[in-house]
Design an enzyme around this catalytic site. Structure first.
Site, PDB file in Angstrom:
ATOM      1  N   CYS A   1     -24.996  46.164  28.893  1.00  0.00           N
ATOM      2  CA  CYS A   1     -23.753  46.396  28.162  1.00  0.00           C
ATOM      3  C   CYS A   1     -24.008  47.329  26.971  1.00  0.00           C
ATOM      4  O   CYS A   1     -25.153  47.572  26.574  1.00  0.00           O
ATOM      5  CB  CYS A   1     -23.142  45.079  27.682  1.00  0.00           C
ATOM      6  SG  CYS A   1     -23.945  44.340  26.231  1.00  0.00           S
TER       7      CYS A   1
ATOM      8  N   CYS B   1     -26.148  45.644  24.173  1.00  0.00           N
ATOM      9  CA  CYS B   1     -27.578  45.479  24.456  1.00  0.00           C
ATOM     10  C   CYS B   1     -28.303  46.814  24.567  1.00  0.00           C
ATOM     11  O   CYS B   1     -29.496  46.898  24.269  1.00  0.00           O
ATOM     12  CB  CYS B   1     -27.766  44.666  25.731  1.00  0.00           C
ATOM     13  SG  CYS B   1     -27.363  42.908  25.532  1.00  0.00           S
TER      14      CYS B   1
ATOM     15  N   ASP C   1     -10.165  31.196  34.082  1.00  0.00           N
ATOM     16  CA  ASP C   1      -9.901  31.776  32.763  1.00  0.00           C
ATOM     17  C   ASP C   1     -10.439  30.828  31.706  1.00  0.00           C
ATOM     18  O   ASP C   1     -10.525  29.615  31.945  1.00  0.00           O
ATOM     19  CB  ASP C   1      -8.395  31.974  32.533  1.00  0.00           C
ATOM     20  CG  ASP C   1      -7.723  30.679  32.061  1.00  0.00           C
ATOM     21  OD1 ASP C   1      -7.513  30.521  30.848  1.00  0.00           O
ATOM     22  OD2 ASP C   1      -7.426  29.802  32.914  1.00  0.00           O
TER      23      ASP C   1
ATOM     24  N   ASP D   1       4.661  23.141  33.917  1.00  0.00           N
ATOM     25  CA  ASP D   1       4.215  21.835  34.395  1.00  0.00           C
ATOM     26  C   ASP D   1       4.077  20.900  33.208  1.00  0.00           C
ATOM     27  O   ASP D   1       4.142  21.323  32.056  1.00  0.00           O
ATOM     28  CB  ASP D   1       2.873  21.946  35.123  1.00  0.00           C
ATOM     29  CG  ASP D   1       1.742  22.399  34.197  1.00  0.00           C
ATOM     30  OD1 ASP D   1       2.024  23.217  33.304  1.00  0.00           O
ATOM     31  OD2 ASP D   1       0.605  21.960  34.381  1.00  0.00           O
TER      32      ASP D   1
ATOM     33  N   HIS E   1     -20.478  42.055  24.558  1.00  0.00           N
ATOM     34  CA  HIS E   1     -21.607  41.496  25.322  1.00  0.00           C
ATOM     35  C   HIS E   1     -21.177  40.309  26.175  1.00  0.00           C
ATOM     36  O   HIS E   1     -21.487  40.253  27.379  1.00  0.00           O
ATOM     37  CB  HIS E   1     -22.740  41.070  24.396  1.00  0.00           C
ATOM     38  CG  HIS E   1     -23.780  40.275  25.138  1.00  0.00           C
ATOM     39  ND1 HIS E   1     -24.704  40.858  25.972  1.00  0.00           N
ATOM     40  CD2 HIS E   1     -23.980  38.929  25.220  1.00  0.00           C
ATOM     41  CE1 HIS E   1     -25.444  39.913  26.534  1.00  0.00           C
ATOM     42  NE2 HIS E   1     -25.028  38.739  26.090  1.00  0.00           N
TER      43      HIS E   1
ATOM     44  N   GLN F   1      -1.357  18.474  39.374  1.00  0.00           N
ATOM     45  CA  GLN F   1      -1.680  17.546  38.300  1.00  0.00           C
ATOM     46  C   GLN F   1      -2.003  16.177  38.896  1.00  0.00           C
ATOM     47  O   GLN F   1      -2.065  16.021  40.110  1.00  0.00           O
ATOM     48  CB  GLN F   1      -0.522  17.464  37.310  1.00  0.00           C
ATOM     49  CG  GLN F   1      -0.289  18.734  36.498  1.00  0.00           C
ATOM     50  CD  GLN F   1      -1.360  18.959  35.432  1.00  0.00           C
ATOM     51  OE1 GLN F   1      -2.277  18.146  35.242  1.00  0.00           O
ATOM     52  NE2 GLN F   1      -1.262  20.079  34.720  1.00  0.00           N
TER      53      GLN F   1
ATOM     54  N   CYS G   1     -29.500  42.841  30.393  1.00  0.00           N
ATOM     55  CA  CYS G   1     -28.094  43.254  30.281  1.00  0.00           C
ATOM     56  C   CYS G   1     -28.000  44.739  29.960  1.00  0.00           C
ATOM     57  O   CYS G   1     -28.766  45.254  29.138  1.00  0.00           O
ATOM     58  CB  CYS G   1     -27.400  42.432  29.197  1.00  0.00           C
ATOM     59  SG  CYS G   1     -25.656  42.848  28.947  1.00  0.00           S
TER      60      CYS G   1
ATOM     61  N   GLY H   1      -4.832  20.454  34.179  1.00  0.00           N
ATOM     62  CA  GLY H   1      -5.144  19.166  33.582  1.00  0.00           C
ATOM     63  C   GLY H   1      -6.603  18.794  33.588  1.00  0.00           C
ATOM     64  O   GLY H   1      -6.955  17.618  33.424  1.00  0.00           O
TER      65      GLY H   1
ATOM     66  N   ASP I   1       0.162  32.276  31.797  1.00  0.00           N
ATOM     67  CA  ASP I   1       0.276  30.828  31.747  1.00  0.00           C
ATOM     68  C   ASP I   1       1.686  30.511  31.249  1.00  0.00           C
ATOM     69  O   ASP I   1       2.227  31.223  30.405  1.00  0.00           O
ATOM     70  CB  ASP I   1      -0.791  30.283  30.796  1.00  0.00           C
ATOM     71  CG  ASP I   1      -0.890  28.771  30.831  1.00  0.00           C
ATOM     72  OD1 ASP I   1      -0.081  28.148  31.552  1.00  0.00           O
ATOM     73  OD2 ASP I   1      -1.742  28.216  30.143  1.00  0.00           O
ATOM     74  N   SER I   2       2.260  29.437  31.741  1.00  0.00           N
ATOM     75  CA  SER I   2       3.642  29.105  31.379  1.00  0.00           C
ATOM     76  C   SER I   2       3.789  28.700  29.925  1.00  0.00           C
ATOM     77  O   SER I   2       4.900  28.688  29.387  1.00  0.00           O
ATOM     78  CB  SER I   2       4.140  27.954  32.262  1.00  0.00           C
ATOM     79  OG  SER I   2       3.465  26.748  31.929  1.00  0.00           O
ATOM     80  N   GLY I   3       2.679  28.349  29.285  1.00  0.00           N
ATOM     81  CA  GLY I   3       2.757  27.854  27.915  1.00  0.00           C
ATOM     82  C   GLY I   3       2.880  26.351  27.846  1.00  0.00           C
ATOM     83  O   GLY I   3       2.955  25.773  26.756  1.00  0.00           O
ATOM     84  N   GLY I   4       2.890  25.696  29.006  1.00  0.00           N
ATOM     85  CA  GLY I   4       3.029  24.244  29.021  1.00  0.00           C
ATOM     86  C   GLY I   4       1.950  23.543  28.218  1.00  0.00           C
ATOM     87  O   GLY I   4       2.232  22.640  27.429  1.00  0.00           O
ATOM     88  N   PHE I   5       0.696  23.969  28.395  1.00  0.00           N
ATOM     89  CA  PHE I   5      -0.409  23.350  27.659  1.00  0.00           C
ATOM     90  C   PHE I   5      -0.228  23.534  26.158  1.00  0.00           C
ATOM     91  O   PHE I   5      -0.427  22.608  25.371  1.00  0.00           O
ATOM     92  CB  PHE I   5      -1.741  23.946  28.109  1.00  0.00           C
ATOM     93  CG  PHE I   5      -2.922  23.433  27.334  1.00  0.00           C
ATOM     94  CD1 PHE I   5      -3.499  22.211  27.636  1.00  0.00           C
ATOM     95  CD2 PHE I   5      -3.460  24.173  26.279  1.00  0.00           C
ATOM     96  CE1 PHE I   5      -4.588  21.726  26.917  1.00  0.00           C
ATOM     97  CE2 PHE I   5      -4.544  23.700  25.556  1.00  0.00           C
ATOM     98  CZ  PHE I   5      -5.103  22.472  25.875  1.00  0.00           C
TER      99      PHE I   5
END
Length: 367
Positions: A302, A305, A262, A143, A331, A185, A300, A212, A89-93
């Site tokens: 995993c 579990c 994500d 962005d 898990h 956006q 599950c 956004g 991620d660009s880090g904009g957020f």
């Protein structure tokens, strides 16, 4: 980067995404490794669960450990010893979330570090250069992340700047080893979203993201904008819905044609004692699990579990043991990996809508 849609069921798509460091099937979920680590688990755990694409963050990596160390290490993959795909991620957020610690201009974003208050500057060109230099497979452009709520005029101005920055990002590109994704956006305004798609789609980006959303707007608005935007994005490019990660939201977005997701939800919830199961979410710290010696999820397979009971996990959590975060995270991430696997299989077999309906009925009946 190469991307191929290999099967469709309605608008839902099954595909393969190939980058410099490997291949992942889509729809896929990316565990969040903001600082080059997925919290509470090792890279071995992440790989054994079946993940081949993870997410890191330019803002955080830029501040710590910094470009010099990452360059000296031979790039982010070598520094963290991960041989799969990485998207940054660009880090904009993150920068926009700093509030009064940041100032936006047409040139870029001036901000102060949340760590020590030192002053820094991100331009679209710098973000692309950083992503290329650390050798990630996919880099998001810088962005302007439109907040919620935002007036129509603010959202319009923000969207137009995002498009201008996207063009600058393309011009700054120096290698095809790092794919570049643009970000759509426009807030909750349909005409602005469609205009942004119209302006970005003809450009030579490797993929397109819907940004956004999941920033505080009502869920109905998130669904409305996703249903509107996703089908309008280029058919032959991956579509990424940023920051959205509740199982029901993933299923809804997949039905709109989204390929990538994500979110911190599975890892953060794990550390807070909330576990995802085939029967819905459970709060493992609840007193009712004190004498419950069944696994978290009987469906599950995993590590957690297969080996430990709800009673033991509750004991670890209320005792403040580090193992609580580790076992809970294993898990939850395993649950998400299997969910995406089942989604892909249902698309290939032409049964996605049936799978979606059955899943939603199951978790809603448990709430």
């Amino acid at each position: 980067m190469e991307f191929k849609v290999l099967a469709k069921d309605g608008s839902a798509r099954y595909g393969l995404l190939k980058g410099t460091h490997g291949v992942t099937e889509t729809p896929c979920f990316m565990p969040v490794g903001t600082l080059g680590a997925v919290k509470s688990v090792t890279w071995r755990d992440v790989k054994e669960m079946g993940y081949s694409l993870v997410l890191s963050n330019v803002y955080h990596l830029y501040l710590r450990p910094g470009l010099d160390i990452l360059r000296e290490a031979g790039g982010l993959h070598k520094f963290v010893n991960w041989d799969g795909l990485i998207l940054t991620d660009s880090g904009g957020f993150q920068v926009f979330s700093l509030g009064k610690l940041m100032k936006i201009t047409e040139d870029g974003i001036e901000f102060r570090s949340h760590i020590d208050g030192s002053k820094h500057f991100f331009s679209p060109e710098f973000v692309v250069k950083f992503e290329e230099e650390i050798g990630v497979d996919i880099g998001m452009v810088l962005d302007e992340c439109t907040p919620y709520p935002a007036t129509y005029e603010y959202a319009k101005h923000s969207m137009e700047r995002t498009v201008r920055w996207a063009l600058r990002s393309l011009r700054a590109r120096t290698t095809d080893k790092t794919a570049i994704f643009a970000i759509v956006q426009g807030g909750v305004y349909e005409d602005l979203r469609l205009k942004c798609v119209e302006l970005l789609s003809p450009l030579n980006f490797d993929g397109f993201a819907i940004g956004g959303l999941s920033v505080g707007e009502p869920k109905k608005d998130m669904y409305r904008i996703t249903r509107l935007v996703a089908p309008q994005l280029p058919e032959d490019k991956p579509r990424y819905l940023m920051g959205v990660g509740k199982p029901e939201d993933i299923l809804e977005a997949v039905s709109c044609g989204v390929d990538m997701f994500d979110c911190v939800i599975p890892t953060r919830n794990a550390r807070n004692g909330t576990l995802f199961t085939s029967q819905g979410k459970i709060n493992i710290k609840a007193a009712k699990y004190k004498n419950d010696f069944s696994p978290v999820d009987p469906e599950c397979d995993c590590y957690t579990c297969r080996n430990f009971s709800r009673a033991y996990l509750r004991h670890l959590y209320v005792s403040g043991e580090i193992n609580a975060a580790i076992l809970n995270t294993i898990h939850n991430l395993h649950f998400y990996a299997r969910l995406m696997e089942k989604i892909r299989e249902s698309i290939k077999s032409g049964t996605f809508e049936e799978f979606k309906r059955a899943f939603m009925e199951k978790i809603s009946s448990s709430q």
